[in-house]
Design an enzyme around this catalytic site. Sequence first.
Site, mmCIF file in Angstrom:
data_model
loop_
_atom_site.group_PDB
_atom_site.id
_atom_site.type_symbol
_atom_site.label_atom_id
_atom_site.label_comp_id
_atom_site.label_asym_id
_atom_site.label_seq_id
_atom_site.Cartn_x
_atom_site.Cartn_y
_atom_site.Cartn_z
ATOM 1 N N PHE A 97 -6.442 -5.554 -0.698
ATOM 2 C CA PHE A 97 -5.906 -4.237 -0.314
ATOM 3 C C PHE A 97 -4.445 -4.213 -0.728
ATOM 4 O O PHE A 97 -3.677 -5.111 -0.380
ATOM 5 C CB PHE A 97 -5.964 -4.015 1.205
ATOM 6 C CG PHE A 97 -5.191 -2.774 1.637
ATOM 7 C CD1 PHE A 97 -5.848 -1.568 1.823
ATOM 8 C CD2 PHE A 97 -3.815 -2.821 1.819
ATOM 9 C CE1 PHE A 97 -5.132 -0.428 2.188
ATOM 10 C CE2 PHE A 97 -3.091 -1.680 2.191
ATOM 11 C CZ PHE A 97 -3.759 -0.481 2.370
ATOM 12 N N GLU A 98 -4.062 -3.174 -1.447
ATOM 13 C CA GLU A 98 -2.655 -2.974 -1.778
ATOM 14 C C GLU A 98 -2.446 -1.495 -2.014
ATOM 15 O O GLU A 98 -3.273 -0.859 -2.662
ATOM 16 C CB GLU A 98 -2.283 -3.655 -3.110
ATOM 17 C CG GLU A 98 -2.108 -5.128 -3.081
ATOM 18 C CD GLU A 98 -1.806 -5.703 -4.473
ATOM 19 O OE1 GLU A 98 -2.221 -5.131 -5.506
ATOM 20 O OE2 GLU A 98 -1.151 -6.748 -4.515
ATOM 21 N N VAL A 99 -1.359 -0.974 -1.477
ATOM 22 C CA VAL A 99 -0.844 0.298 -1.965
ATOM 23 C C VAL A 99 0.550 -0.054 -2.453
ATOM 24 O O VAL A 99 1.326 -0.667 -1.704
ATOM 25 C CB VAL A 99 -0.776 1.374 -0.865
ATOM 26 C CG1 VAL A 99 -0.264 2.695 -1.439
ATOM 27 C CG2 VAL A 99 -2.150 1.576 -0.226
ATOM 28 N N HIS B 58 1.739 -11.744 -6.238
ATOM 29 C CA HIS B 58 2.312 -10.454 -5.813
ATOM 30 C C HIS B 58 3.203 -10.636 -4.585
ATOM 31 O O HIS B 58 4.259 -10.012 -4.469
ATOM 32 C CB HIS B 58 1.204 -9.464 -5.452
ATOM 33 C CG HIS B 58 0.450 -8.934 -6.633
ATOM 34 N ND1 HIS B 58 -0.541 -8.002 -6.511
ATOM 35 C CD2 HIS B 58 0.549 -9.204 -7.957
ATOM 36 C CE1 HIS B 58 -1.036 -7.721 -7.713
ATOM 37 N NE2 HIS B 58 -0.399 -8.438 -8.598
#
Length: 430
Positions: free
Chosen positions: A317-319, A354
Amino acid sequence: MAAGSGRILRYILFAVFGTAIIYFISTSSIPSYAQQQIPSTGKFTWDRTSTQTSDGKPNSAHDALGSEASSSPASGVPAASNSQSAAPLNGITTTESALLSPPAPGERVNATFVTLARNSDLWEIARSIRQVEDRFNRNYNYDWVFLNDKPFDETFKKVTSALASGKTHYGEIPTEQWSFPSWIDQKKAEAVREDMRRRKIIYGDSISYRHMCRFESGFFFRHPLMLQFEYYWRVEPSVELFCDIHQDPFRVMKDNNKKYSFVLSLYEYVETIPTLWDSTKKFMKAHPEHLAPDNSLAFLSDDGGETYNKCHFWSNFEVGNLDWLRSKAYIDFFESLDKDGGFFYERWGDAPVHSIAASLLLNKSEIHFFNEIAYYHIPFTHCPTGDDVRLKLRCHCNPADNFDWKGYSCTSRYFDLNQLAKPEGWMDQV
Ligand SMILES: Nc1nc2c(ncn2[C@@H]2O[C@H](COP(=O)(O)OP(=O)(O)O)[C@@H](O)[C@H]2O)c(=O)[nH]1
Ligand SMILES: *[C@@H]1O[C@H](CO)[C@@H](O)[C@H](O)[C@H]1NC(C)=O
Ligand SMILES: *[C@@H]1O[C@H](CO)[C@@H](O)[C@H](O)[C@H]1NC(C)=O
Ligand SMILES: [Mg+2]
């Protein structure tokens, strides 16, 4: 013989009778409000939606790198074939989806969902898309970019386009972003895989998993289809969303100057990244100019940067902000790691990559925790702490499953580091 033909006759009668019942149910069960909404022109609402899904903006970038300029079978003819194939099914017509779920007011952010997937992931990603749409995107209609190291097949495109409410785009990954760079010693990499296989390290013997991690670390945000966007939301197959999403997460990011966000954090499996921190320290020394003055080094290290505590944000999950990933700071970091070879000589994941980048290159205030986005990716759940939130957002997760405040989560550290007040009730979940 007689008994056999009697059985056949019974089957036929049963089939006819069954069909009649199904026909009766399907015709009589159309709610009256739906019938009223059937446009008299004979055009169905899905003609409109499939027009949108047939392809992205006709943009020359789509043609590059074998990405599919047109996702509809009749290439180059937007709006055409999908809607033709969507003939009304035996009296079942769509209700006006836009009326049942009207577009949310307000301006859209320059943003897209992005999914890396294989054709064989279709039914798992279909589940994810359906949940994202039901809980959020059906009112927002953001685009969706699909990337693959092989061409997507027609079934994949047809099903995903039908599920997504925004435009869909399908792109292929250039070979050089999904293969061994020239400086990698293939024999050495092979020996590592064999060793990890014997030690039963998860994905340890996989070549494709390594290409995937390297691609997600260094390339997805530079794919031609992604260049037209400023923010992304990564969605993987088989994830779940447990709560309604009432606030546009892209808007939250943009209006608050956030560059990276997470819902789950944990400690990385050390066998996969033994020298990642050595490479990181090398980068910090070589590029002090890239380190943010108010960074989150303390999220990563308990001894001022000497060693890595393995904390990372879970990147399935990443925004996030694509322009940040495309910045010189991030690219320099990725290239430095890539040269060191750990994607192949070890099994560096894109999550620690990241996370380390976000923690070092961004100011603290630019990393966001989305408490209100309830999420599951096997085997962890983020279920928002706070009864009020869960009821208001119509959540269906069990708060007892929440991972946030458990011993193996790093989220407490994030809160402490940022001097954030933990949500009420967190103590009961430790
Ligand atoms: N196109 C493509 N996508 C892949 C491949 N391997 C993994 N993925 C995608 O990469 C993401 C991560 O893979 P996944 O199997 O979920 O790994 P995990 O979450 O770490 O267990 C998912 O979106 C997968 O669909 C591959 O070989 N080709
Ligand atoms: C969206 O963002 C991208 C990347 O920053 C930019 O190139 C593009 O012009 C933006 N599009 C719009 C409509 O603002
Ligand atoms: C971080 O904040 C400082 C001020 O504290 C500012 O000068 C700098 O530009 C910011 N860096 C980033 C990457 O946003
Ligand atoms: Mg996954």
